[in-house]
Each structure stands twice: as C-alpha cells, then as structure tokens.
Design an enzyme around this catalytic site. Structure first.
Site, PDB file in Angstrom:
ATOM      1  N   CYS A   1       4.642   9.729   0.536  1.00 55.81           N
ATOM      2  CA  CYS A   1       3.306  10.320   0.511  1.00 55.81           C
ATOM      3  C   CYS A   1       3.241  11.324  -0.629  1.00 55.81           C
ATOM      4  CB  CYS A   1       2.981  11.012   1.837  1.00 55.81           C
ATOM      5  SG  CYS A   1       1.375  11.858   1.818  1.00 55.81           S
TER       6      CYS A   1
ATOM      7  N   ARG B   1       0.827  -1.202   0.000  1.00 54.03           N
ATOM      8  CA  ARG B   1       0.000   0.000   0.000  1.00 54.03           C
ATOM      9  C   ARG B   1       0.865   1.257   0.000  1.00 54.03           C
ATOM     10  NH1 ARG B   1      -0.517   4.638   2.805  1.00 54.03           N
ATOM     11  NH2 ARG B   1      -0.129   3.483   4.727  1.00 54.03           N
ATOM     12  N   ASP B   2       1.532   1.520   1.093  1.00 54.52           N
ATOM     13  CA  ASP B   2       2.331   2.740   1.216  1.00 54.52           C
ATOM     14  C   ASP B   2       3.440   2.770   0.167  1.00 54.52           C
ATOM     15  OD1 ASP B   2       3.700   4.988   2.043  1.00 54.52           O
ATOM     16  OD2 ASP B   2       3.665   4.467   4.152  1.00 54.52           O
TER      17      ASP B   2
ATOM     18  N   HIS C   1       9.593   6.786   8.575  1.00 55.43           N
ATOM     19  CA  HIS C   1      10.269   6.908   7.288  1.00 55.43           C
ATOM     20  C   HIS C   1      11.759   7.122   7.539  1.00 55.43           C
ATOM     21  CE1 HIS C   1       6.762   7.562   4.384  1.00 55.43           C
ATOM     22  NE2 HIS C   1       6.240   7.180   5.545  1.00 55.43           N
TER      23      HIS C   1
ATOM     24  N   HIS D   1       5.192   3.989  12.876  1.00 55.78           N
ATOM     25  CA  HIS D   1       5.426   4.033  11.427  1.00 55.78           C
ATOM     26  C   HIS D   1       6.470   5.118  11.147  1.00 55.78           C
ATOM     27  CE1 HIS D   1       3.746   3.866   7.152  1.00 55.78           C
ATOM     28  NE2 HIS D   1       4.499   4.953   7.125  1.00 55.78           N
TER      29      HIS D   1
END
Length: 321
Positions: free
Chosen positions: A247, A20-21, A216, A214
């Site tokens: 994103c 997904r991400d 990055h 979560h």
C-alpha cells in the site's frame, strides 16, 4: 451460525489480486497485452476470481490506467468473477458502466490511514458506500458490493486499531448497503491467535456475509494467518502471484501472501481449490520476466514441488507470451 472448529471447510477460493494490489505497488507499468495474458493463464490454471484493476485517476496510478480494457477482456471468460477496486462514487460509476461482477470499496479502520489513503474518515467511506448502493440499485446492475475493512489488525501510521472499531465498521458497511464484507491485514501486523479471535467475533456478528480474508506476509506470518482464518470457516482468500503488493500510504506494507504458496498449502491440507499449482509456478516465471528488477516474494518457486508431486504433474503446454 458460528463455524464448527472441528470441521473446517474442505474447499476454498483464492482470489488473484496481483493485477491490482500487486501492480499498484511497483514502478513497472505492465503492458495491457501482458495483463491479458496473465488473466488468461491464471484462468487456465483454474482461477475463477480475479481482481483485474482499480478505477482511480490515471495520474495517481498509471499502472492501472487500462483497467477498463483489461476488465472487458476478463468478462469474455466464462465463469470468471472479474472484480475491481473503487475508492469512491466516481470509480463505482465506471465499474458499473463496465459491468464489473464485483466492486470492492476499501475502508480503513485506522483513522490516520483512511485520511492518508482516501482523504476520508472511515464513516465518510461508509456514507459513500450508501451512495454506491443507491447508484447500483437505480441502474439495475447485479454487480456485488464488497466493503473491505483494512488495517484491521493495526496500522503503521496510527498504531493500535481496536477490535471494537473494526466490528463497528463491518456492521456499518452492511447497514449502508454492502452485500458482503472482508477483513484485511494491510501492514502485516496480524498473528494467528489475533486472526482467529477477530474473525470469530466478526463471524458471530455478520455471519456468512464475512466473505474474504486478505493478508500480507510482511513479517512472515501470512500463511499461518490464512490457516487461522480458514479454521474459523473462511473459504475465500486474496493473494498475489509472486507475493507482490502493498500500500503506497502504509509504510512497510510489503508483500501479499503468494498465490502459489497459498494454493500449495491448501491443496496439501486436502482443501480443494481447483488450482493447478505447476501452472501457477509457470505463470509466475512469465510474470517475473515482465517485472524485471522488481522485488518478488514467495518460497515454493525456490524450493520447487516435492519430488513425488513434481513427478506426477502433467507436462504443461507451452504458453504464448
């Protein structure tokens, strides 16, 4: 009860969010058959939580247009928690109809990013969660609702995001009906000291309902931030195979923590994950072939396993494409 920093958890779950991400952030559209092969190989490598896609309009994210089909396959794997991201009530309806085990509703603590990403203010997202909870309860579904608070450590659009606002929104999501919440460093602004401070405050506020972290790796601190969150008692982490992800509405938000790197770090710390790191590296090589021309990240695949670990690894059975 706040965690005991002298006795951090000895097991952890790595939730794969690359499907997904990761895929939403790259141009390549991966065929459904390859996504299913990815899930099967990740499952064989020991992963039991996988975010398989997102219920958003195909015109906005054609990379994820087959989420219902991918989710249907994931549901056939015993013991796998198959989650999806849903941005609104309509997406939640589809997730419930498809019997997703868990749905993640993203909320940005940054007002500017929230408007850019979801066209809603943070408090409008909280109100949407209340509607999703009502829908879930009325349907009799057992799907878990997770409210994910993003840009928790700052935002490229807004700049500073106050810790007090992050904490307010965590509580507001739970009050609106989310079963649990998570914190995300959407743009890679976090540092270990800030992570430890915010997660400790959040754990005091909401306890065990703070369920996931979560991070990055945009500025090279992703693993250090995972370690800092683990020290506060967090036992579930999102990660993307090959460190893909980002994103579209947050400039510079490149690269999630790499699944294989995080699994290796945790296992070296004697934190049980149930993951087969050589199998993850083999899967990474397959995914690299499916994403030819895309920028991948991570370090373990370049250096390889330490020799004594590589020699001890069991040979992998060949996997079909």
């Amino acid at each position: 009860m706040p965690p005991n920093p002298s006795c951090p958890p000895r097991s952890a779950v790595v939730r794969e969010v690359g499907l997904r991400d990761g895929l939403q952030s790259i141009a390549t559209i991966v065929p459904t058959a390859h996504k299913i092969a990815w899930i099967d190989a990740a499952y064989a490598a020991g992963q039991r939580e996988i975010e398989v896609g997102s219920f958003v309009p195909a015109r906005l994210l054609p990379q994820l247009a087959d989420t219902a089909e991918v989710l249907a396959h994931a549901k056939t794997l015993p013991g796998l928690c198959a989650s999806v991201l849903v941005p609104n009530l309509k997406g939640a309806e589809r997730a419930l109809d498809c019997a997703a085990d868990l749905l993640v509703v993203p909320l940005s603590a940054s007002h500017a990013h929230s408007l850019a990403n979801l066209r809603k203010t943070p408090d409008e997202v909280v109100a949407e969660v209340a509607r999703i909870r009502a829908l879930r309860d009325a349907s009799g579904s057992r799907t878990v609702i997770e409210g994910g608070v993003g840009t928790a450590f700052g935002c490229t659009l807004q700049g500073e995001v106050a810790e007090s606002e992050v904490l307010r929104l965590l509580q507001a999501l739970l009050d609106a009906g989310a079963d649990r919440v998570s914190l995300a460093d959407t743009v890679g602004y976090a540092d270990p000291a800030g992570v430890q401070r915010l997660f400790e405050k959040a754990r005091v506020l909401v306890g065990e309902r703070l369920a996931c972290a979560h991070f990055h790796d945009t500025r090279g601190m992703g693993l250090a931030n995972c370690y800092a969150a683990w020290q506060t008692g967090i036992t579930r982490f999102d990660a993307c195979l090959a460190g893909i992800g980002g994103c579209p509405h947050a400039p510079g938000a490149s690269g999630n923590v790499a699944t294989e790197d995080l699994a290796f770090m945790l296992e070296r710390m004697v934190v049980a994950t149930g993951l087969d790191v050589p199998a993850l590296l083999a899967l990474r090589q397959r995914v690299q072939g499916w994403l030819a021309g895309e920028t991948l990240h991570g370090t373990l695949w370049q250096a390889g396993l330490p020799r004594h670990l590589a020699d001890a690894a069991q040979p992998l059975a060949p996997a079909s494409a």
